[in-house]
Design a protein around this motif. Structure first.
Motif, PDB file in Angstrom:
ATOM      1  N   PRO A 181       0.833  -1.209   0.000  1.00 49.77           N
ATOM      2  CA  PRO A 181       0.000   0.000   0.000  1.00 49.77           C
ATOM      3  C   PRO A 181       0.866   1.257   0.000  1.00 49.77           C
ATOM      4  O   PRO A 181       2.019   1.186   0.429  1.00 49.77           O
ATOM      5  CB  PRO A 181      -0.786  -0.094   1.311  1.00 49.77           C
ATOM      6  CG  PRO A 181      -0.538  -1.450   1.859  1.00 49.77           C
ATOM      7  CD  PRO A 181       0.700  -1.955   1.253  1.00 49.77           C
TER       8      PRO A 181
ATOM      9  N   PHE B  77      -0.667   5.915   3.436  1.00 53.60           N
ATOM     10  CA  PHE B  77      -1.813   5.097   3.820  1.00 53.60           C
ATOM     11  C   PHE B  77      -1.381   4.130   4.920  1.00 53.60           C
ATOM     12  O   PHE B  77      -2.036   4.000   5.952  1.00 53.60           O
ATOM     13  CB  PHE B  77      -2.349   4.331   2.611  1.00 53.60           C
ATOM     14  CG  PHE B  77      -3.512   3.432   2.924  1.00 53.60           C
ATOM     15  CD1 PHE B  77      -4.798   3.921   2.915  1.00 53.60           C
ATOM     16  CD2 PHE B  77      -3.307   2.092   3.231  1.00 53.60           C
ATOM     17  CE1 PHE B  77      -5.884   3.098   3.202  1.00 53.60           C
ATOM     18  CE2 PHE B  77      -4.373   1.262   3.534  1.00 53.60           C
ATOM     19  CZ  PHE B  77      -5.663   1.764   3.514  1.00 53.60           C
TER      20      PHE B  77
ATOM     21  N   LEU C 166     -11.364  -4.018   8.977  1.00 60.19           N
ATOM     22  CA  LEU C 166     -11.153  -4.972   7.885  1.00 60.19           C
ATOM     23  C   LEU C 166     -12.331  -5.917   7.751  1.00 60.19           C
ATOM     24  O   LEU C 166     -12.837  -6.171   6.655  1.00 60.19           O
ATOM     25  CB  LEU C 166      -9.853  -5.757   8.114  1.00 60.19           C
ATOM     26  CG  LEU C 166      -9.535  -6.841   7.079  1.00 60.19           C
ATOM     27  CD1 LEU C 166      -9.473  -6.244   5.676  1.00 60.19           C
ATOM     28  CD2 LEU C 166      -8.218  -7.528   7.409  1.00 60.19           C
TER      29      LEU C 166
ATOM     30  N   LYS D 242      -2.642  -4.252   6.828  1.00 62.14           N
ATOM     31  CA  LYS D 242      -2.810  -3.006   6.070  1.00 62.14           C
ATOM     32  C   LYS D 242      -3.012  -3.318   4.593  1.00 62.14           C
ATOM     33  O   LYS D 242      -3.795  -2.674   3.914  1.00 62.14           O
ATOM     34  CB  LYS D 242      -1.617  -2.052   6.175  1.00 62.14           C
ATOM     35  CG  LYS D 242      -0.541  -2.395   7.151  1.00 62.14           C
ATOM     36  CD  LYS D 242       0.547  -1.340   7.110  1.00 62.14           C
ATOM     37  CE  LYS D 242       1.930  -1.980   7.101  1.00 62.14           C
ATOM     38  NZ  LYS D 242       2.056  -3.057   8.090  1.00 62.14           N
ATOM     39  N   GLU D 243      -2.282  -4.363   4.121  1.00 62.04           N
ATOM     40  CA  GLU D 243      -2.437  -4.773   2.731  1.00 62.04           C
ATOM     41  C   GLU D 243      -3.892  -5.106   2.437  1.00 62.04           C
ATOM     42  O   GLU D 243      -4.449  -4.674   1.430  1.00 62.04           O
ATOM     43  CB  GLU D 243      -1.564  -6.008   2.417  1.00 62.04           C
ATOM     44  CG  GLU D 243      -0.083  -5.724   2.261  1.00 62.04           C
ATOM     45  CD  GLU D 243       0.630  -5.542   3.595  1.00 62.04           C
ATOM     46  OE1 GLU D 243      -0.003  -5.787   4.649  1.00 62.04           O
ATOM     47  OE2 GLU D 243       1.807  -5.138   3.582  1.00 62.04           O
ATOM     48  N   ASN D 244      -4.483  -5.889   3.320  1.00 63.09           N
ATOM     49  CA  ASN D 244      -5.863  -6.296   3.085  1.00 63.09           C
ATOM     50  C   ASN D 244      -6.834  -5.131   3.132  1.00 63.09           C
ATOM     51  O   ASN D 244      -7.737  -5.036   2.314  1.00 63.09           O
ATOM     52  CB  ASN D 244      -6.275  -7.368   4.100  1.00 63.09           C
ATOM     53  CG  ASN D 244      -5.677  -8.717   3.743  1.00 63.09           C
ATOM     54  OD1 ASN D 244      -5.486  -9.017   2.567  1.00 63.09           O
ATOM     55  ND2 ASN D 244      -5.369  -9.505   4.749  1.00 63.09           N
ATOM     56  N   ILE D 245      -6.651  -4.256   4.101  1.00 67.42           N
ATOM     57  CA  ILE D 245      -7.530  -3.090   4.189  1.00 67.42           C
ATOM     58  C   ILE D 245      -7.421  -2.288   2.898  1.00 67.42           C
ATOM     59  O   ILE D 245      -8.423  -1.880   2.303  1.00 67.42           O
ATOM     60  CB  ILE D 245      -7.165  -2.213   5.410  1.00 67.42           C
ATOM     61  CG1 ILE D 245      -7.445  -2.974   6.700  1.00 67.42           C
ATOM     62  CG2 ILE D 245      -7.950  -0.904   5.383  1.00 67.42           C
ATOM     63  CD1 ILE D 245      -6.986  -2.260   7.962  1.00 67.42           C
ATOM     64  N   PHE D 246      -6.186  -2.115   2.451  1.00 64.31           N
ATOM     65  CA  PHE D 246      -5.952  -1.379   1.201  1.00 64.31           C
ATOM     66  C   PHE D 246      -6.647  -2.076   0.026  1.00 64.31           C
ATOM     67  O   PHE D 246      -7.360  -1.437  -0.757  1.00 64.31           O
ATOM     68  CB  PHE D 246      -4.444  -1.287   0.956  1.00 64.31           C
ATOM     69  CG  PHE D 246      -4.076  -0.634  -0.343  1.00 64.31           C
ATOM     70  CD1 PHE D 246      -4.309   0.715  -0.543  1.00 64.31           C
ATOM     71  CD2 PHE D 246      -3.488  -1.371  -1.358  1.00 64.31           C
ATOM     72  CE1 PHE D 246      -3.966   1.328  -1.739  1.00 64.31           C
ATOM     73  CE2 PHE D 246      -3.142  -0.769  -2.568  1.00 64.31           C
ATOM     74  CZ  PHE D 246      -3.388   0.589  -2.749  1.00 64.31           C
ATOM     75  N   ASN D 247      -6.460  -3.387  -0.079  1.00 62.33           N
ATOM     76  CA  ASN D 247      -7.075  -4.144  -1.173  1.00 62.33           C
ATOM     77  C   ASN D 247      -8.585  -3.964  -1.215  1.00 62.33           C
ATOM     78  O   ASN D 247      -9.160  -3.733  -2.276  1.00 62.33           O
ATOM     79  CB  ASN D 247      -6.787  -5.646  -1.021  1.00 62.33           C
ATOM     80  CG  ASN D 247      -5.330  -5.976  -1.272  1.00 62.33           C
ATOM     81  OD1 ASN D 247      -4.578  -5.129  -1.731  1.00 62.33           O
ATOM     82  ND2 ASN D 247      -4.941  -7.201  -0.953  1.00 62.33           N
ATOM     83  N   VAL D 248      -9.212  -4.092  -0.060  1.00 63.01           N
ATOM     84  CA  VAL D 248     -10.676  -4.025  -0.026  1.00 63.01           C
ATOM     85  C   VAL D 248     -11.175  -2.632  -0.390  1.00 63.01           C
ATOM     86  O   VAL D 248     -12.136  -2.477  -1.152  1.00 63.01           O
ATOM     87  CB  VAL D 248     -11.213  -4.453   1.359  1.00 63.01           C
ATOM     88  CG1 VAL D 248     -12.726  -4.314   1.406  1.00 63.01           C
ATOM     89  CG2 VAL D 248     -10.815  -5.885   1.662  1.00 63.01           C
ATOM     90  N   ILE D 249     -10.494  -1.611   0.121  1.00 59.86           N
ATOM     91  CA  ILE D 249     -10.901  -0.246  -0.215  1.00 59.86           C
ATOM     92  C   ILE D 249     -10.737   0.015  -1.712  1.00 59.86           C
ATOM     93  O   ILE D 249     -11.606   0.606  -2.357  1.00 59.86           O
ATOM     94  CB  ILE D 249     -10.113   0.787   0.619  1.00 59.86           C
ATOM     95  CG1 ILE D 249     -10.566   0.714   2.076  1.00 59.86           C
ATOM     96  CG2 ILE D 249     -10.297   2.199   0.076  1.00 59.86           C
ATOM     97  CD1 ILE D 249      -9.825   1.626   3.019  1.00 59.86           C
ATOM     98  N   GLU D 250      -9.633  -0.475  -2.272  1.00 60.36           N
ATOM     99  CA  GLU D 250      -9.413  -0.306  -3.702  1.00 60.36           C
ATOM    100  C   GLU D 250     -10.526  -0.968  -4.506  1.00 60.36           C
ATOM    101  O   GLU D 250     -11.034  -0.427  -5.478  1.00 60.36           O
ATOM    102  CB  GLU D 250      -8.069  -0.950  -4.110  1.00 60.36           C
ATOM    103  CG  GLU D 250      -6.859  -0.152  -3.718  1.00 60.36           C
ATOM    104  CD  GLU D 250      -6.649   1.063  -4.624  1.00 60.36           C
ATOM    105  OE1 GLU D 250      -6.237   0.887  -5.766  1.00 60.36           O
ATOM    106  OE2 GLU D 250      -6.932   2.190  -4.167  1.00 60.36           O
ATOM    107  N   ARG D 251     -10.901  -2.168  -4.059  1.00 56.77           N
ATOM    108  CA  ARG D 251     -11.934  -2.910  -4.776  1.00 56.77           C
ATOM    109  C   ARG D 251     -13.285  -2.232  -4.677  1.00 56.77           C
ATOM    110  O   ARG D 251     -14.042  -2.169  -5.642  1.00 56.77           O
ATOM    111  CB  ARG D 251     -12.043  -4.299  -4.169  1.00 56.77           C
ATOM    112  CG  ARG D 251     -11.852  -5.330  -4.963  1.00 56.77           C
ATOM    113  CD  ARG D 251     -11.444  -6.453  -5.548  1.00 56.77           C
ATOM    114  NE  ARG D 251     -12.500  -7.080  -6.332  1.00 56.77           N
ATOM    115  CZ  ARG D 251     -12.846  -6.664  -7.520  1.00 56.77           C
ATOM    116  NH1 ARG D 251     -12.269  -5.622  -8.054  1.00 56.77           N
ATOM    117  NH2 ARG D 251     -13.784  -7.275  -8.174  1.00 56.77           N
TER     118      ARG D 251
END
Lengths: 183, 183
Positions: A106, A110, A126, B2-11
């Motif tokens: 990310p 962020f 999450l 954080k990676e996952n939170i970022f991924n979901v928001i992006e999606r």
DNA sequence: AAACATAGTTTCGACTCGATACATTATTTA
DNA sequence: TAAATAATGTATCGAGTCGAAACTATGTTT
């Protein structure tokens, strides 16, 4: 309430997009190209194709084909023909590509923002965001992208995993990667 | 995490953008133009200018100027010169513009997805997302967009509100709208 | 074998975007 | 007060995104 949730998500997305624009400008990478590269770095062998990227980003295949051509020309991905179905092209992220993604995704600020929140809050958020996404994908009548572990096609036999859709054995790694056939 | 939170928001952002693309195609409105219109519909009189839209969207003023020209040509906004500072143009959303925003924002399926979640979860998620945004804006060294009620420039005198930055009296409406000078 | 479906590319025109240059009007400085 | 500087906004350019449509090649159905 929904208005506010929508507003905040839009704003967060605008900020990450801006950061991506800055981070990618050195390499001449557009935000959408970074998103494609990012997806390819976290998907498994069933989803490393142009059509999967197309579905993930919600664009048309012609558009995505252009973006992938750029990524290939910059040496961030490589195209490999499928041996069985010769229509299919697999997209492998190169070490250069992985290094780029690792350094930009990310986005730095962020990550910083998330890190400043209590661990418990991160986990709660999450979970709720995932739930929102799942509902949203269902409402959109859209096939979800998920990880094999929860996929109905994933049947575990003893210590090994087999994809119930293709009957191919899955490595532990595959099982933990995002999959296009997720259901 | 954080990676996952970022991924979901992006999606989530990709999905809302897709919905916006479809919803706006009838009127010939691009996603970014809808975002500008949406912002103008929720900002107060200190923020209804091209430069405020520019800061909100994180683009350059030349780019935004073009988008606003389109919105004006379609009769969704009107430009009104500021009487005091003649450099400034105020952007007023017309009734047509308001009707469009009301019918498309938030996108239908997004609204549906949120509605399916328990009220308590919605509230929790909103609180956490707001906190994330606040941290993100701080980390970005970016002036936040907030509402006057919490703005340090907002000084209430008895039942009336006065902006401590400009000493102008604020209507109840202004106090509840998003403001560019928020600090 | 013919029809159809799927994966992918190419080309086209409309649009986005940042960069730059520019015009106007305010503000600051000398 | 005059000159320099800053701020708001517009116009133009080239690179890039995007969807639509036409196309090739390969698989699958009928």
């Amino acid at each position: 309430m929904k208005e506010n949730i929508f507003n905040v998500i839009e704003r967060l997305a605008n900020l990450t997009r801006q950061e991506a624009r800055v981070a990618g400008s050195a390499e001449g990478l557009q935000p959408v190209q970074q998103e494609a590269l990012h997806f390819l770095s976290i998907c498994n062998k069933y989803s490393d194709t142009p059509i999967a990227v197309t579905e993930y980003l919600g664009l048309t295949k012609g558009t995505v084909s252009q973006s992938l051509k750029v990524l290939e020309s910059k040496g961030l991905i490589e195209k490999v023909k499928d041996e069985v179905d010769k229509r299919i092209t697999h997209l492998k992220v190169t070490s250069t590509g992985l290094a780029f993604i690792a350094s930009t995704s990310p986005p730095e600020k962020f990550t910083q923002a998330i890190s400043e929140m209590p661990e418990q809050d991160q986990q709660t958020m999450l979970t709720l965001l995932k739930s929102t996404l799942r509902h949203y994908q269902l409402a959109s009548g859209r096939k979800g992208f998920g990880v094999c572990k929860q996929c109905k096609f994933n049947q575990s036999v003893k210590d090994n995993f087999v994809c119930g859709l293709t009957e191919e054995p899955l490595s532990i790694k595959d099982v933990e990667l995002i999959c296009r056939e997720y259901a």
